[in-house]
Design an enzyme around this catalytic site. Sequence first.
Site, PDB file in Angstrom:
ATOM      1  N   ASP A  32      24.390  63.987  -8.073  1.00  0.00           N
ATOM      2  CA  ASP A  32      24.621  63.161  -8.240  1.00  0.00           C
ATOM      3  C   ASP A  32      23.211  62.573  -6.849  1.00  0.00           C
ATOM      4  OD1 ASP A  32      26.394  60.096  -9.217  1.00  0.00           O
ATOM      5  OD2 ASP A  32      24.711  59.610  -8.009  1.00  0.00           O
ATOM      6  N   PHE A 154      32.009  59.940 -26.576  1.00  0.00           N
ATOM      7  CA  PHE A 154      32.965  57.916 -26.846  1.00  0.00           C
ATOM      8  C   PHE A 154      33.983  57.965 -26.177  1.00  0.00           C
ATOM      9  CE2 PHE A 154      31.388  61.205 -30.291  1.00  0.00           C
ATOM     10  CZ  PHE A 154      30.473  60.201 -31.007  1.00  0.00           C
ATOM     11  N   ARG A 156      36.356  55.151 -23.758  1.00  0.00           N
ATOM     12  CA  ARG A 156      36.494  53.941 -23.770  1.00  0.00           C
ATOM     13  C   ARG A 156      36.905  53.755 -22.315  1.00  0.00           C
ATOM     14  NH1 ARG A 156      40.957  53.274 -26.983  1.00  0.00           N
ATOM     15  NH2 ARG A 156      41.016  55.150 -26.352  1.00  0.00           N
ATOM     16  N   LYS A 209      25.538  58.293 -31.941  1.00  0.00           N
ATOM     17  CA  LYS A 209      26.732  58.000 -30.979  1.00  0.00           C
ATOM     18  C   LYS A 209      25.907  56.818 -31.525  1.00  0.00           C
ATOM     19  CE  LYS A 209      28.765  56.022 -27.297  1.00  0.00           C
ATOM     20  NZ  LYS A 209      28.338  56.323 -26.184  1.00  0.00           N
ATOM     21  N   ALA A 257      39.346  38.430 -32.989  1.00  0.00           N
ATOM     22  CA  ALA A 257      38.812  37.512 -32.370  1.00  0.00           C
ATOM     23  C   ALA A 257      38.687  37.349 -31.182  1.00  0.00           C
ATOM     24  CB  ALA A 257      38.355  36.577 -33.472  1.00  0.00           C
ATOM     25  N   GLY A 258      37.852  36.990 -30.575  1.00  0.00           N
ATOM     26  CA  GLY A 258      37.481  35.594 -29.260  1.00  0.00           C
ATOM     27  C   GLY A 258      36.116  35.820 -28.737  1.00  0.00           C
ATOM     28  N   CYS A 265      27.895  49.033 -22.554  1.00  0.00           N
ATOM     29  CA  CYS A 265      27.823  50.101 -23.591  1.00  0.00           C
ATOM     30  C   CYS A 265      26.996  49.554 -25.247  1.00  0.00           C
ATOM     31  CB  CYS A 265      28.599  50.941 -23.570  1.00  0.00           C
ATOM     32  SG  CYS A 265      29.183  52.257 -22.458  1.00  0.00           S
ATOM     33  N   LYS A 268      23.672  46.968 -24.747  1.00  0.00           N
ATOM     34  CA  LYS A 268      22.295  47.653 -24.337  1.00  0.00           C
ATOM     35  C   LYS A 268      22.481  48.637 -25.892  1.00  0.00           C
ATOM     36  CE  LYS A 268      23.713  52.089 -22.013  1.00  0.00           C
ATOM     37  NZ  LYS A 268      23.396  53.025 -22.708  1.00  0.00           N
ATOM     38  N   LYS A 328      36.410  43.666 -19.576  1.00  0.00           N
ATOM     39  CA  LYS A 328      37.643  43.945 -20.562  1.00  0.00           C
ATOM     40  C   LYS A 328      38.774  44.765 -19.628  1.00  0.00           C
ATOM     41  CE  LYS A 328      36.954  48.970 -21.719  1.00  0.00           C
ATOM     42  NZ  LYS A 328      36.909  49.750 -22.817  1.00  0.00           N
TER      43      LYS A 328
HETATM   44  C1  UGA Z   1      32.378  51.800 -25.949  1.00  0.00           C
HETATM   45  C2  UGA Z   1      33.040  52.446 -27.064  1.00  0.00           C
HETATM   46  O1  UGA Z   1      34.364  51.838 -27.609  1.00  0.00           O
HETATM   47  C3  UGA Z   1      33.163  54.108 -26.647  1.00  0.00           C
HETATM   48  O2  UGA Z   1      33.517  54.915 -27.785  1.00  0.00           O
HETATM   49  C4  UGA Z   1      31.875  54.195 -26.000  1.00  0.00           C
HETATM   50  O3  UGA Z   1      32.179  55.675 -25.402  1.00  0.00           O
HETATM   51  C5  UGA Z   1      31.395  53.498 -25.000  1.00  0.00           C
HETATM   52  O4  UGA Z   1      31.577  52.438 -25.651  1.00  0.00           O
HETATM   53  C6  UGA Z   1      30.172  54.173 -24.754  1.00  0.00           C
HETATM   54  O5  UGA Z   1      28.604  54.071 -25.258  1.00  0.00           O
HETATM   55  O6  UGA Z   1      29.961  54.272 -23.133  1.00  0.00           O
HETATM   56  P1  UGA Z   1      33.609  50.275 -23.836  1.00  0.00           P
HETATM   57  O7  UGA Z   1      32.460  50.355 -23.440  1.00  0.00           O
HETATM   58  O8  UGA Z   1      34.294  51.058 -22.792  1.00  0.00           O
HETATM   59  O9  UGA Z   1      33.820  51.802 -25.009  1.00  0.00           O
HETATM   60  O10 UGA Z   1      35.075  49.198 -24.371  1.00  0.00           O
HETATM   61  P2  UGA Z   1      35.455  48.881 -25.859  1.00  0.00           P
HETATM   62  O11 UGA Z   1      36.510  49.305 -25.583  1.00  0.00           O
HETATM   63  O12 UGA Z   1      34.482  49.399 -27.064  1.00  0.00           O
HETATM   64  O13 UGA Z   1      35.043  47.203 -25.612  1.00  0.00           O
HETATM   65  C7  UGA Z   1      33.690  46.814 -25.944  1.00  0.00           C
HETATM   66  C8  UGA Z   1      33.397  45.510 -25.924  1.00  0.00           C
HETATM   67  O14 UGA Z   1      34.707  44.844 -27.321  1.00  0.00           O
HETATM   68  C9  UGA Z   1      34.307  44.770 -24.704  1.00  0.00           C
HETATM   69  O15 UGA Z   1      34.543  43.638 -24.219  1.00  0.00           O
HETATM   70  C10 UGA Z   1      35.740  44.154 -25.697  1.00  0.00           C
HETATM   71  O16 UGA Z   1      36.466  43.068 -24.910  1.00  0.00           O
HETATM   72  C11 UGA Z   1      35.786  43.853 -26.716  1.00  0.00           C
HETATM   73  N1  UGA Z   1      36.380  44.127 -28.231  1.00  0.00           N
HETATM   74  C12 UGA Z   1      37.130  45.239 -28.089  1.00  0.00           C
HETATM   75  C13 UGA Z   1      36.172  42.752 -28.649  1.00  0.00           C
HETATM   76  O17 UGA Z   1      36.155  41.684 -28.709  1.00  0.00           O
HETATM   77  N2  UGA Z   1      36.936  42.886 -29.947  1.00  0.00           N
HETATM   78  C14 UGA Z   1      38.131  43.681 -30.140  1.00  0.00           C
HETATM   79  O18 UGA Z   1      38.945  44.276 -31.231  1.00  0.00           O
HETATM   80  C15 UGA Z   1      38.047  45.277 -29.397  1.00  0.00           C
END
Ligand code: UGA
Length: 438
Positions: A32, A154, A156, A209, A257-258, A265, A268, A328
């Site tokens: 890094d 992938f 999270r 992806k 929902a919300g 991620c 963008k 989140k």
């Molecule tokens: C996301 C993907 O889920 C991963 O698979 C991926 O590898 C990652 O992006 C990436 O590209 O690096 P992440 O950004 O950590 O992961 O977050 P998520 O768990 O996907 O949540 C994304 C957003 O969706 C959060 O703000 C969460 O609150 C929201 N969300 C999620 C909802 O509003 N409703 C849902 O039912 C689920």
Amino acid sequence: MTLRLSVIGTNYLGATHAVGLAEFGHHVIGVDIDPHRVKTLNSGQSHIFEIGLEPLLERHTATGRLRFTTDYSQIADWADVHFLALGTPSAASGAADLSQLYAAVDTLAPLLTKATLVVGKSTVPVGTAMQLEQRLREGSPAGDAIEVAWNPEFLREGHAVDDTLQPDRLVFGIHSQHALELLEEIYAIPLTEATPVVRCDIATAELIKAAANSFLATKISFINAMARMCQAAGGDVSLLADALGYDKRIGREFLSAGLGFGGGCLPKDIAALAVRARELGVYELSDFIASVEAINDRQRTELAELAIGQAGGDVHGKRIAVLGAAFKPGTDDTRNSPALTVADYLHACGAEVRIYDPQAHLQPREGFTQVASIEQAMLGADVVLHLTEWPEFRQLDPQPLGELVKSKIIIDGRLKLHGPTWINAGWKLVQIGRPETF
Ligand code: UGA
């Protein structure tokens, strides 16, 4: 077989990947440009809050199997494979900014003197891998002996270590048998555990992806649009989502929902896919993504406007308590956080905003005060907003909290609070897409 691997870039993706590769038994050096981050990681500590990361960092830095450096010459010809795990943030146009990737390969290329495999993990627009391969070959004494493969990640945030050690699937975008064999060697442990593997060309790997994140965003925007329908018609979106989810073809995940999606991620990556789709003339896809984005943006303003309505139509001088700042639960990451958009909006309308989050530390900024406890956030509040669904918020006892606030009004932006508990304690609970009584 134990391999020597480098991971270039050590933020969420790179740090977790480096630790995962060490756990798979390889020798790993993370690189890094940030010396402070490298020092922290070398001491076995993590610069980010990610469950399970620090114990593995401690273990593998202690044995010497994993270390970190700012010096590319330590990895160049040392590693059998280099992984690129750099950030690809949004440029002003919405396209992916690939400058970190270009800077990394431009530093690495002149140092490579032997046949080398460079594997991309970052999320990139389709076509990027081939550009990087050309750039590496042109800039390196090893020339055409350098090959690029794409192995998207992938994981999270909040589940990054588990997702790395037990991935749902592996995607190997390759254009030679040699690259495939090296990837199979690297991932020998998850492969023996019957992890599904998709072996494909590099363009498909890049697209997989982008498509995965776009599909997840689509599910969220779809259910949020249905929440607005429920709101308009008097239905209950949570029950609707449960019923949809029982259909195995649909599934319940990503149908909560919300406030919608945020983070570093999903927003963008879908914006970048839309730009790339337009470049390639696939306007149906860019238009489709534009709708997904519009629904998502609308959720944030809708919630802020709801708060203003509950505060009597004007929030000037009103105190708003915000529970949650991270995008989140399970992370301290506030990039593109829906909670902060709502807080900013209300501050801009004249409200005094107090935010509490169990993990996220906000840079001091004009607009709101971060407080150290839920009680401090709620003291004298005209409206309380539940914007990030940390488990501890679900367990709150509304009775004593009702003594602290000025008005017992809570807007549940994540539809996760237990309605009867709050209502029986004398609170008004508002949830977009759910009736006010249960
Ligand atoms: C996301 C993907 O889920 C991963 O698979 C991926 O590898 C990652 O992006 C990436 O590209 O690096 P992440 O950004 O950590 O992961 O977050 P998520 O768990 O996907 O949540 C994304 C957003 O969706 C959060 O703000 C969460 O609150 C929201 N969300 C999620 C909802 O509003 N409703 C849902 O039912 C689920």
